[in-house]
Enzyme design. Structure first.
Site, PDB file in Angstrom:
ATOM      1  CB  CYS A  41      -2.654   3.245   9.759  1.00 38.23           C
ATOM      2  SG  CYS A  41      -2.113   2.533   8.191  1.00 38.23           S
TER       3      CYS A  41
ATOM      4  CB  CYS B 222       5.170   5.614   7.415  1.00 36.23           C
ATOM      5  SG  CYS B 222       3.414   6.010   7.232  1.00 36.23           S
TER       6      CYS B 222
ATOM      7  CG  MET C 215      -1.955  -1.112   1.190  1.00 33.74           C
ATOM      8  SD  MET C 215      -2.890  -1.225   2.747  1.00 33.74           S
ATOM      9  CE  MET C 215      -1.654  -2.021   3.795  1.00 33.74           C
TER      10      MET C 215
END
Length: 364
Positions: A104, A201, A34
Site C-alpha cells: 500500500c 483494513c 483515501m
C-alpha cells in the site's frame, strides 16, 4: 507564499496530529483521505476499529475544520484492489505470505497519492508514519527509524527513493505515541483517544483464508498433504493459502511435541512440517531489492542488520548485492522462520539502507 503539503489523513490521531503540526509550522496544508478498502458486509458491521470507514472520514473532516484547512476524500478503490488486494490474494494462492501495508505504501500512498498532490500543486506529501528523514551536507536524503522504537514504521517504507524522500514529510518521527496523544488533547482534537486499528483494513475479521477463497477461482486453490520432513503423510488440507512459514496452530495434527510449518510447496500442495529447530536457516534470497543509496550496489558485499518481519528483531548479516535487483543475505548467527513473500529490510543502526521481498531461504 507558503509551501503546500498534502497530508494523508486516515481519521486516526497520528495523521491528525501530523496535519496539525504542519499547520503550526506555517505550511499550506490540504488533507486527503483515501477511500481504499471495498465495501463489504463485514466492514459495514464493524465501523470502529477499521480504517477507511465513513466515520473515519468524518473524524478527519472534523480535524480539518478545527485547524482550518481544506479536506477531500479521493476514491482509490480500483487502484487499491488491483495493486494491493490482487497482490494479497495472488501471493497467498502461491504459498507465500504477503505484507499488504508495504504494498500500500509503495503502490498507493507514495505513488497514486503523489499524483493527486502534484495536481494540487503541492510541493510535499506527509503521513502519520513513525519514521524520520534527514538530509546530509551533500544533499542526499536518509530514512531513519523513529525515536519511539515501539512505534517505528520505517520497515514499511524501505522502497522510498531519493526523489520520494525529497518530497515527503514524517512530522511524528521524533515523537512518542503518548506525546502525540497529549498534543491532540491540547489541540482539542476529538479523536485524541481514538483506538488504533490493529488489522488489515480490507480483512476486518482477520479471516485471511476465507477472504482469499471468496476471491479465487476453485481451480486456483491448491489442496494437498501435510507431511513431515521424511515424507510421512500426517493430514490433508484444503489449500496452501491457509498456511504460513512458522505456523503452529491449525495444522490438523495432534502431537505431544509441537510441529511448525517449515515449507510450502504450491506445485505439489505439500505442507512440510518439522520441529522448532527445523526453521533455522543460514540466510535468504531477496528479490525486487531497492536501495535508498543505489551506489551501495557497486560495493557488492556489505554488513547490515536485517529485519525479516515487522515485529522480528533485526539480525546481523552480510548482504551480497547484485545488479539484477536480487540480494543474498547470510545471517551471522542464523535466522528463523524466513517467510517467502514478506519484506526483508536492511538497516545500519537507525538508518534504512533498503530492502526487498523474501524469495526463499538458504539452508545451512
Amino acid at each position: 507564499m507558503s509551501e503546500r503539503v498534502v497530508v494523508a489523513m486516515s481519521g486516526g490521531v497520528d495523521s491528525s496530529v501530523a496535519a496539525a503540526l504542519l499547520c503550526e509550522l506555517g505550511y499550506d496544508v490540504v488533507g486527503i483521505a483515501m477511500r481504499l478498502a471495498p465495501d463489504t458486509p463485514e466492514r459495514a458491521a464493524r465501523r470502529r476499529g477499521t480504517c477507511c470507514s465513513h466515520q473515519d472520514f468524518e473524524d478527519a473532516r472534523r480535524v480539518a475544520e478545527r485547524m482550518g484547512f481544506p479536506f477531500y476524500v479521493i476514491d482509490l478503490r480500483e487502484e487499491f484492489g488491483a495493486r494491493v488486494i490482487g497482490n494479497f490474494v495472488g501471493e497467498y494462492l502461491a504459498g507465500r505470505t504477503p505484507n499488504p501495508c508495504v504494498m500500500c505504501n509503495r503502490e498507493i500512498k507514495f505513488d497514486r497519492l503523489w499524483e493527486r498532490a502534484r495536481a494540487l500543486e503541492a510541493q510535499f506529501i506527509a503521513t502519520g508514519h513513525y519514521a524520520r528523514i534527514s538530509r546530509d551536507a551533500t544533499g542526499r536524503f536518509h530514512l531513519l527509524r523513529a525515536v519511539d522504537a515501539s512505534k517505528d514504521q520505517s520497515y514499511f517504507l524501505f522502497s522510498l527513493t531519493q526523489q520520494e524522500l525529497a518530497r515527503t514529510m514524517f512530522p511524528l518521527g521524533a515523537m512518542t505515541k503518548s506525546e502525540v496523544r497529549a498534543r491532540a488533547r491540547a489541540l482539542g482534537l476529538a479523536n485524541a483517544d481514538k483506538p488504533e486499528s490493529q488489522e488489515i483494513c480490507f480483512v476486518p475479521d482477520r479471516d485471511y483464508a476465507r477472504f482469499v477463497e471468496d476471491r479465487a477461482q476453485a481451480s486456483d486453490l491448491r489442496p494437498g498433504r501435510v507431511i513431515d520432513e521424511h515424507g510421512a503423510v500426517l493430514a490433508a488440507h484444503p489449500g496452501v493459502h491457509r498456511f504460513t512459514i512458522g505456523q503452529r496452530r491449525g495444522l490438523g495434527i495432534a502431537r505431544e511435541t509441537p510441529l511448525y510449518v517449515r515449507e510450502i510447496n504450491r506445485d505439489s500442495g505439500d505442507i512440510v512440517v518439522g520441529l522448532r529447530e527445523s526453521l533455522d536457516c543460514a540466510g535468504l534470497i531477496a528479490s525486487e531489492v531497492s536501495l535508498i543509496e543505489p551506489e551501495l550496489r557497486a560495493i557488492g558485499s556489505i554488513t547490515a542488520e536485517v529485519k525479516i518481519r515487522y515485529r522480528h528483531p533485526a539480525l546481523p548479516a552480510t548482504l551480497n548485492l547484485g545488479s539484477t535487483g536480487r540480494a543474498e543475505v547470510r545471517f551471522t548467527g542464523g535466522g528463523v522462520a524466513v517467510t517467502p513473500g514478506q519484506a526483508c529490510v536492511f538497516y545500519r543502526g537507525d538508518e534504512v539502507l533498503g530492502g526487498g521481498f523474501i524469495e526463499h531461504r538458504l539452508e545451512k
